[in-house]
Design a protein around this motif. Structure first.
Motif, mmCIF file in Angstrom:
data_model
loop_
_atom_site.group_PDB
_atom_site.id
_atom_site.type_symbol
_atom_site.label_atom_id
_atom_site.label_comp_id
_atom_site.label_asym_id
_atom_site.label_seq_id
_atom_site.Cartn_x
_atom_site.Cartn_y
_atom_site.Cartn_z
ATOM 1 N N LEU A 239 0.810 -1.212 0.000
ATOM 2 C CA LEU A 239 0.000 0.000 0.000
ATOM 3 C C LEU A 239 0.847 1.268 0.000
ATOM 4 O O LEU A 239 0.414 2.307 -0.510
ATOM 5 N N ASN A 240 2.042 1.219 0.574
ATOM 6 C CA ASN A 240 2.924 2.381 0.567
ATOM 7 C C ASN A 240 3.437 2.601 -0.853
ATOM 8 O O ASN A 240 4.161 1.762 -1.395
ATOM 9 N N GLN A 241 3.080 3.746 -1.441
ATOM 10 C CA GLN A 241 3.373 3.962 -2.860
ATOM 11 C C GLN A 241 4.863 3.979 -3.149
ATOM 12 O O GLN A 241 5.323 3.409 -4.146
ATOM 13 N N GLN A 242 5.633 4.634 -2.299
ATOM 14 C CA GLN A 242 7.068 4.720 -2.542
ATOM 15 C C GLN A 242 7.715 3.338 -2.492
ATOM 16 O O GLN A 242 8.522 2.982 -3.363
ATOM 17 N N GLN A 243 7.342 2.555 -1.491
ATOM 18 C CA GLN A 243 7.892 1.208 -1.383
ATOM 19 C C GLN A 243 7.442 0.342 -2.559
ATOM 20 O O GLN A 243 8.215 -0.463 -3.094
ATOM 21 N N ARG A 244 6.216 0.524 -2.936
ATOM 22 C CA ARG A 244 5.661 -0.253 -4.049
ATOM 23 C C ARG A 244 6.434 0.010 -5.341
ATOM 24 O O ARG A 244 6.804 -0.921 -6.061
ATOM 25 N N ILE A 245 6.695 1.279 -5.653
ATOM 26 C CA ILE A 245 7.422 1.629 -6.864
ATOM 27 C C ILE A 245 8.855 1.098 -6.814
ATOM 28 O O ILE A 245 9.396 0.620 -7.819
ATOM 29 N N GLN A 246 9.465 1.151 -5.653
ATOM 30 C CA GLN A 246 10.817 0.616 -5.512
ATOM 31 C C GLN A 246 10.852 -0.875 -5.823
ATOM 32 O O GLN A 246 11.787 -1.363 -6.473
ATOM 33 N N LEU A 247 9.832 -1.597 -5.368
ATOM 34 C CA LEU A 247 9.762 -3.034 -5.646
ATOM 35 C C LEU A 247 9.566 -3.299 -7.136
ATOM 36 O O LEU A 247 10.220 -4.177 -7.716
ATOM 37 N N TYR A 248 8.674 -2.526 -7.769
ATOM 38 C CA TYR A 248 8.462 -2.689 -9.207
ATOM 39 C C TYR A 248 9.739 -2.357 -9.986
ATOM 40 O O TYR A 248 10.089 -3.045 -10.945
ATOM 41 N N ASN A 249 10.429 -1.294 -9.584
ATOM 42 C CA ASN A 249 11.662 -0.904 -10.281
ATOM 43 C C ASN A 249 12.719 -2.004 -10.169
ATOM 44 O O ASN A 249 13.424 -2.302 -11.142
ATOM 45 N N LYS A 250 12.820 -2.590 -8.994
ATOM 46 C CA LYS A 250 13.794 -3.661 -8.786
ATOM 47 C C LYS A 250 13.433 -4.871 -9.650
ATOM 48 O O LYS A 250 14.317 -5.483 -10.270
ATOM 49 N N ALA A 251 12.133 -5.187 -9.695
ATOM 50 C CA ALA A 251 11.690 -6.322 -10.507
ATOM 51 C C ALA A 251 11.914 -6.053 -11.995
ATOM 52 O O ALA A 251 12.385 -6.929 -12.738
ATOM 53 N N GLU A 252 11.595 -4.832 -12.438
ATOM 54 C CA GLU A 252 11.785 -4.507 -13.853
ATOM 55 C C GLU A 252 13.253 -4.605 -14.244
ATOM 56 O O GLU A 252 13.586 -5.127 -15.321
ATOM 57 N N GLN A 253 14.144 -4.112 -13.384
ATOM 58 C CA GLN A 253 15.571 -4.185 -13.697
ATOM 59 C C GLN A 253 16.009 -5.635 -13.891
ATOM 60 O O GLN A 253 16.779 -5.947 -14.813
ATOM 61 N N GLN A 254 15.506 -6.516 -13.040
ATOM 62 C CA GLN A 254 15.879 -7.924 -13.173
ATOM 63 C C GLN A 254 15.301 -8.536 -14.442
ATOM 64 O O GLN A 254 15.963 -9.310 -15.138
ATOM 65 N N LEU A 255 14.060 -8.178 -14.770
ATOM 66 C CA LEU A 255 13.434 -8.685 -15.987
ATOM 67 C C LEU A 255 14.188 -8.230 -17.235
ATOM 68 O O LEU A 255 14.368 -8.999 -18.187
ATOM 69 N N VAL A 256 14.631 -6.977 -17.237
ATOM 70 C CA VAL A 256 15.388 -6.455 -18.381
ATOM 71 C C VAL A 256 16.741 -7.151 -18.473
ATOM 72 O O VAL A 256 17.197 -7.519 -19.561
ATOM 73 N N ASN A 257 17.389 -7.351 -17.339
ATOM 74 C CA ASN A 257 18.684 -8.028 -17.345
ATOM 75 C C ASN A 257 18.553 -9.476 -17.806
ATOM 76 O O ASN A 257 19.431 -10.005 -18.501
ATOM 77 N N ASP A 258 17.459 -10.118 -17.435
ATOM 78 C CA ASP A 258 17.183 -11.499 -17.859
ATOM 79 C C ASP A 258 16.708 -11.575 -19.312
ATOM 80 O O ASP A 258 16.542 -12.667 -19.843
ATOM 81 N N VAL A 259 16.448 -10.407 -19.915
ATOM 82 C CA VAL A 259 15.869 -10.321 -21.260
ATOM 83 C C VAL A 259 14.578 -11.140 -21.319
ATOM 84 O O VAL A 259 14.323 -11.892 -22.248
ATOM 85 N N ALA A 260 13.777 -10.989 -20.251
ATOM 86 C CA ALA A 260 12.437 -11.574 -20.291
ATOM 87 C C ALA A 260 11.673 -10.933 -21.444
ATOM 88 O O ALA A 260 11.055 -11.624 -22.264
ATOM 89 N N TRP A 261 11.700 -9.621 -21.479
ATOM 90 C CA TRP A 261 11.350 -8.857 -22.668
ATOM 91 C C TRP A 261 12.640 -8.304 -23.245
ATOM 92 O O TRP A 261 13.584 -8.023 -22.503
ATOM 93 N N LEU A 262 12.629 -8.111 -24.561
ATOM 94 C CA LEU A 262 13.690 -7.347 -25.210
ATOM 95 C C LEU A 262 13.013 -6.098 -25.761
ATOM 96 O O LEU A 262 12.610 -6.064 -26.934
ATOM 97 N N PRO A 263 12.832 -5.066 -24.925
ATOM 98 C CA PRO A 263 12.156 -3.855 -25.399
ATOM 99 C C PRO A 263 12.924 -3.229 -26.554
ATOM 100 O O PRO A 263 14.150 -3.124 -26.501
ATOM 101 N N ILE A 264 12.220 -2.807 -27.585
ATOM 102 C CA ILE A 264 12.841 -2.187 -28.749
ATOM 103 C C ILE A 264 12.544 -0.694 -28.796
ATOM 104 O O ILE A 264 13.446 0.122 -28.931
ATOM 105 N N SER A 265 11.272 -0.348 -28.672
ATOM 106 C CA SER A 265 10.922 1.070 -28.820
ATOM 107 C C SER A 265 9.625 1.384 -28.102
ATOM 108 O O SER A 265 8.796 0.501 -27.849
ATOM 109 N N GLN A 266 9.482 2.643 -27.761
ATOM 110 C CA GLN A 266 8.220 3.168 -27.250
ATOM 111 C C GLN A 266 7.622 4.059 -28.322
ATOM 112 O O GLN A 266 8.317 4.863 -28.941
#
Length: 580
Positions: free
Chosen positions: A512-539
């Motif tokens: 529920l704490n927004q700041q903590q929540r975003i930190q958790l998502y950011n940490k998870a996204e960094q790991q997903l990008v490093n694992d190349v779960a997705w290979l983002p190309i463009s926005q």
């Protein structure tokens, strides 16, 4: 919104702008440069172009699953909460809300003296009736169970096991109080309520004409938004005029007309000859749009990411170094600039720029910061990864990259360019498998849990609502094919780390704490990008031309028009304006 599936839940205009690959909505940046005076009342008409369709699919908030429909619905109907032009949740019908200590009950207090557009009172009973109606199995809504799936017993209501949610998970204890019970604490529940599925429909209109026919009688009432339908000629146009009973900031415009055009080039031509006040910009017309006087071209990032991915169950893509090598072989800047002509911009992100949770400190795979890749590191990682797998380039299986170009030269050129990059950097031959859009979707639906299924593919994701949960939670979706890459469900050497990343996302979903929540998502996204779960190309960028006489528009990355923003929009005396 997973734009590679047959059930594309939202933002169909994405297809009309850049159909083949990563699909872009039609919007722009704010129009704040016009300093001319306001035109007379008879000139306060906004001619709005809807491109690529002959009519909206539905006017029913409970059924809407595409952009043109939600745009029209947003003129007439409204909900408890909605998004402002900064994509922040605010109270529309609700003046306040609170969450119970356990996070499972949301209580909303309605604003005083709410009415429908015919002047009839709007109370809490109308709100809970409308949400319950959205789950009615007779309505066959595909969007309500998705966006409102957190509501307790919603699944039982939609499959007919219970006859109503009223006094079960939906309560109206007094005329101005709405209570909603959900199955788990979820900070993103308010975001989900901003979608049209929960918006309020006038019961007496549905009772009078039925679920299918009430939409043909919106001149009589139906909603509580800033506009009412003055006339609707199917296949041609919808005319809206201000709702005299609207309780928010009233529109300055006297009329808004939605015109339907068959495709983007036709729409752009209509704009050029002064038939419309706005239009999406096809790739072929970008230079013409840039040359228009008074900066009529508006460009802004859209919440849409185009990406590639690889099946963790197919060797050698169970090796993180091989995955990183394929990612770092790609120069995304060349794709964005040389091929896509800057209708997109290169990115390493899963959570897009312009929404909550965007991480400015995100690194690409193996710590590479550039979106141009790193050919030397790619070669090194590829050699190391193959050695760990006991493989050589000559022993690789046939690698097939499944795509759907849909006849788009831009998409075809992109995939061929990437094919050449993999060959030049890694010495690997990758075969393109260009399928019909629907065939591609069906084929990708076989990937989950299938080591003999798709190997590599392109896809895209567009925001259903601007919250990180809508971007990262799909990797936990093991029921309907959302985790087709088989992340955390494989035998790779770092699968334990993948499981920890899944747990991070689950934790963030219920924090529920927004700041903590975003930190958790950011940490998870960094790991997903490093694992190349997705290979983002463009926005995607959104590109739209708009007449300088239209003053007050503040565009956003989701292409929405918040109801009260109409109070700031008007036609000026600038001569560059559409002709009636």
């Amino acid at each position: 919104m997973h734009v590679n599936t047959a059930n594309m839940r939202r933002f169909l205009p994405l297809i009309f702008c850049l159909l083949a690959l990563y699909l872009a909505a039609c919007g722009g940046d704010s129009n704040t440069t016009n300093t001319t005076t306001k035109a007379t009342a008879d000139k306060q008409v906004f001619h709005h172009a809807i491109s690529g369709i002959s009519d909206i699919a539905t006017f029913d908030p409970a059924l809407a699953g595409d952009g043109p429909s939600t745009s029209a619905i947003g003129m007439v109907f409204s909900g408890l909460v909605q998004l402002n032009n900064r994509l922040q949740v605010y109270g529309q019908l609700a003046q306040s809300w609170e969450q119970s200590p356990d996070g499972l009950t949301w209580t909303f207090k309605l604003k005083p003296n709410l009415t429908f557009s015919d002047g009839s009172p709007l109370t809490s009973e109308d709100v809970v009736w409308s949400i319950d109606r959205a789950f009615d199995p007779a309505l066959k809504s595909t969007t309500a169970p998705f966006y409102l799936g957190l509501i307790k017993d919603g699944d039982k209501r939609s499959n007919g096991k219970v006859t109503t949610l009223i006094n079960d998970s939906l309560f109206a204890p007094d005329p101005t109080t709405v209570k909603i019970v959900i199955t788990q604490k979820a900070p993103y529940f308010l975001q989900a309520l901003t979608y049209t599925s929960s918006w309020v429909v006038e019961k007496k209109l549905v009772d009078k004409y039925g679920n299918q026919k009430f939409m043909d009688h919106l001149t009589e009432g139906g909603g509580a938004g800033p506009w009412i339908v003055a006339s609707y000629t199917h296949g041609t146009q919808i005319t809206f005029v201000p709702n005299p009973h609207y309780t928010g900031q009233k529109p300055q415009l006297g009329k808004v007309i939605f015109f339907f055009y068959k495709d983007a080039p036709t729409t752009f031509k209509a704009y050029q000859v002064g038939q419309t006040d706005d239009a999406p910009v096809p790739t072929a017309n970008i230079e013409s749009a840039k040359a228009l006087p008074q900066k009529q071209l508006h460009i802004t990032p859209a919440l849409t990411i185009g990406y590639y991915t690889m099946n963790y169950l197919v060797k050698p893509f169970d090796n993180i170094k091989v995955r990183q090598a394929f990612a770092l072989s790609i120069d995304k800047e060349k794709i964005a600039h040389n091929i896509r002509k800057d209708t997109v911009f290169a990115t390493n992100h899963i959570i897009p720029q312009g929404q909550l949770g965007y991480n400015t400190q995100l690194l690409g795979p193996a710590g590479v910061t550039s979106t141009r890749g790193d050919a030397q590191k790619a070669k090194q990682l590829f050699a190391e990864g193959l050695k760990e797998e006991g493989m050589t380039p000559s022993s690789l299986p046939k690698l097939t990259f499944t795509v759907a170009t849909n006849g788009s030269p831009d998409a075809k050129n992109e995939f061929q360019a990437v094919q050449q990059m993999w060959k030049a950097v890694l010495g690997v031959d990758v075969t393109l498998n260009d399928l019909d859009f629907n065939q591609r979707n069906q084929y990708l639906g076989t990937a989950q849990g299938n080591s003999n299924g798709p190997i590599m593919w392109q896809s895209g994701w567009g925001a259903d609502y601007p919250d990180p949960q809508d971007w990262l939670d799909l990797f936990l979706d093991n029921q309907n094919g959302g985790n087709g890459l088989n992340y955390a469900h494989n035998k790779s050497a770092n699968v334990s780390s993948q499981l920890q990343t899944q747990e991070l996302i689950k934790q963030a979903d219920t924090t529920l704490n927004q700041q903590q929540r975003i930190q958790l998502y950011n940490k998870a996204e960094q790991q997903l990008v490093n694992d190349v779960a997705w290979l983002p190309i463009s926005q995607s960028n959104t590109l739209i031309v708009r007449k300088p006489c239209l003053v007050g528009f503040v565009d956003n990355a989701q292409g929405i028009w918040p109801p009260d923003d109409w109070g700031n929009i008007y036609i000026s005396t600038d001569p560059l304006c559409a002709k009636s």
